[in-house]
Design a protein around this motif. Structure first.
Motif, short mmCIF file in Angstrom:
data_model
loop_
_atom_site.label_atom_id
_atom_site.label_comp_id
_atom_site.label_asym_id
_atom_site.label_seq_id
_atom_site.Cartn_x
_atom_site.Cartn_y
_atom_site.Cartn_z
N ASP A 1 0.83 -1.20 0.00
CA ASP A 1 0.00 0.00 0.00
C ASP A 1 0.87 1.25 0.00
O ASP A 1 0.56 2.24 -0.69
CB ASP A 1 -0.91 -0.03 1.23
N ARG A 2 1.95 1.22 0.77
CA ARG A 2 2.85 2.36 0.82
C ARG A 2 3.57 2.59 -0.50
O ARG A 2 3.95 3.71 -0.82
CB ARG A 2 3.87 2.17 1.94
N ARG A 3 3.73 1.52 -1.26
CA ARG A 3 4.36 1.67 -2.59
C ARG A 3 3.30 1.97 -3.65
O ARG A 3 3.60 1.92 -4.85
CB ARG A 3 5.12 0.39 -2.94
N GLU A 4 2.09 2.24 -3.20
CA GLU A 4 0.97 2.61 -4.07
C GLU A 4 0.58 1.49 -5.02
O GLU A 4 0.08 1.74 -6.11
CB GLU A 4 1.30 3.90 -4.84
N GLU A 5 0.81 0.26 -4.57
CA GLU A 5 0.32 -0.89 -5.32
C GLU A 5 -1.12 -1.17 -4.89
O GLU A 5 -1.49 -0.94 -3.74
CB GLU A 5 1.19 -2.12 -5.04
N ALA B 1 7.93 -1.20 14.22
CA ALA B 1 9.30 -1.57 13.83
C ALA B 1 9.43 -1.60 12.31
O ALA B 1 10.44 -1.13 11.75
CB ALA B 1 9.65 -2.92 14.43
N ASP B 2 8.43 -2.14 11.64
CA ASP B 2 8.46 -2.21 10.18
C ASP B 2 8.42 -0.81 9.57
O ASP B 2 9.10 -0.53 8.57
CB ASP B 2 7.28 -3.04 9.68
N THR B 3 7.62 0.07 10.16
CA THR B 3 7.52 1.45 9.67
C THR B 3 8.84 2.19 9.85
O THR B 3 9.27 2.95 8.97
CB THR B 3 6.39 2.19 10.41
N TYR B 4 9.47 1.96 10.98
CA TYR B 4 10.78 2.58 11.24
C TYR B 4 11.78 2.19 10.16
O TYR B 4 12.48 3.03 9.58
CB TYR B 4 11.27 2.13 12.62
N SER B 5 11.83 0.89 9.86
CA SER B 5 12.76 0.40 8.85
C SER B 5 12.39 0.90 7.45
O SER B 5 13.26 1.32 6.67
CB SER B 5 12.76 -1.13 8.87
N CYS B 6 11.09 0.88 7.14
CA CYS B 6 10.62 1.28 5.81
C CYS B 6 10.97 2.74 5.51
O CYS B 6 11.53 3.05 4.44
CB CYS B 6 9.11 1.06 5.73
N LEU C 1 3.26 12.22 4.44
CA LEU C 1 2.58 12.23 5.74
C LEU C 1 1.06 12.27 5.58
O LEU C 1 0.33 11.57 6.29
CB LEU C 1 3.06 13.41 6.58
N ASN C 2 0.60 13.08 4.65
CA ASN C 2 -0.84 13.14 4.39
C ASN C 2 -1.37 11.81 3.87
O ASN C 2 -2.43 11.33 4.30
CB ASN C 2 -1.16 14.26 3.39
N ASP C 3 -0.61 11.21 2.92
CA ASP C 3 -1.04 9.94 2.36
C ASP C 3 -1.02 8.84 3.42
O ASP C 3 -1.91 7.98 3.46
CB ASP C 3 -0.13 9.54 1.20
N GLU C 4 0.00 8.85 4.26
CA GLU C 4 0.12 7.82 5.30
C GLU C 4 -1.05 7.90 6.28
O GLU C 4 -1.61 6.88 6.68
CB GLU C 4 1.45 7.98 6.04
N ARG C 5 -1.40 9.12 6.66
CA ARG C 5 -2.54 9.28 7.56
C ARG C 5 -3.82 8.75 6.90
O ARG C 5 -4.62 8.06 7.54
CB ARG C 5 -2.73 10.75 7.94
#
Length: 321
Positions: A197-201, A236-241, A266-270
């Motif tokens: 999702d974070r990679r916009e897939e 932890a995964d978010t920190y690494s990502c 930040l806006n997209d993550e929220r």
């Protein structure tokens, strides 16, 4: 002194009559259990059990005014034949409450071993999440229906403190039989989806929402619960990502474009996280994102601006969060 010794014939007839009623009650209950177990195959409870049948399986005494009024509103008629109630009110050693509680446990075990575990075996990723949420929804529906049948037993056990509430028994059974071994795979599947999702897939966010709800229903956010453990892994995964993202973006974008990229991120993550996590988790994760993209890159951005021949004295680190 037994009634049969005072009235031999009448006592025997009464005993035979009671035994017949007990047998009929158990048979009726088993019929209901057989039908309710079909919920695990996806059949809706409303199509399996009519209101009249439901009352036959349950059969609560009619002297509780609040309960009678509720039932009168829901059902057209009440039958007074005894079933679970009759099987529970016999004096010792004829009280079958313990046997009924064992039967309740057995129904849960049978459903899990035959209708849950085989469908989750060898699955991973998205298919695991989808199948897990399907069997969990069916299990919840079955437990809700069973709870109606065994309501008198539930109240009796609670009053006598002889057993945990039946709903808790059902949750514990699912947790111990299913989740203990499956939890790491569920975590991995969810983290993979969030990463995509974070990679916009394109992903099915309803799977993450459903899993998050399951975790919340099974303990909430308290320390040591499923949701708490999942949140810890996600942090932890978010920190690494976002450590990787920060390094990549500092190399790929100008300082001005980097700042715009962080603001948009930040806006997209929220927006993403708010769709499948609870607000407290969203805020914790956004703090991590802000730290990795903004708080820990200040000196690097200044150096990057200098290299771009910008006037570093005019640069002010924006507050992106």
């Amino acid at each position: 002194m037994e009634t049969g010794s005072q009235y031999p014939l009448g006592g025997r007839i009464e005993t035979m009559s009671n035994a017949k009623r007990l047998d009929e009650s158990m048979k009726t209950l088993e019929e209901g259990i057989t039908k309710v177990k079909l919920i695990m195959d996806g059949y809706p409870a409303s199509k399996l059990v009519t209101s009249e049948e439901y009352m036959r399986y349950y059969e609560y005494p009619g002297n509780l005014l609040w309960f009678a009024l509720f039932l009168l509103l829901v059902f057209a008629s009440l039958t007074l034949d005894s079933c679970v109630y009759l099987l529970c009110i016999r004096p010792p050693p004829h009280d079958l409450s313990a046997e009924l509680l064992q039967r309740y446990h057995a129904v849960l075990d049978e459903s899990i071993y035959f209708k849950v575990l085989p469908f989750l075996k060898d699955k991973s990723g998205t298919s695991l999440l989808a199948e897990f949420l399907r069997v969990w929804a069916n299990y919840k529906a079955m437990v809700k229906c069973l709870g109606g049948f065994f309501l008198y037993l539930d109240r009796k056990c609670s009053d006598q403190k002889s057993s945990a509430p039946l709903k808790e028994v059902a949750l514990s059974c699912f947790q111990n039989r299913v989740c203990c071994d499956l939890l790491p795979k569920l975590f991995d599947a969810a983290l993979l989806l969030i990463s995509q999702d974070r990679r916009e897939e394109p992903i099915d966010r309803s799977l993450l929402q459903g899993l998050s709800t399951f975790f919340w229903e099974n303990g909430g956010p308290q320390k040591g619960t499923y949701y708490y453990l999942f949140e810890e892994k996600l942090l932890a995964d978010t920190y690494s990502c976002y450590s990787r993202f920060a390094s990549e973006w500092l190399l790929s974008y100008s300082s001005a474009d980097y700042i715009l990229k962080v603001e948009r991120c930040l806006n997209d993550e929220r927006g993403r996280l708010s769709q499948y996590l609870y607000p407290s988790s969203v805020e914790k994760l956004l703090q991590v994102v802000h730290l990795k993209l903004s708080g820990e890159t200040t000196s690097q951005l200044i150096e990057k601006q200098k290299a771009e021949n910008l006037n570093s004295t005019k640069y002010q680190v924006a507050s992106f969060y």
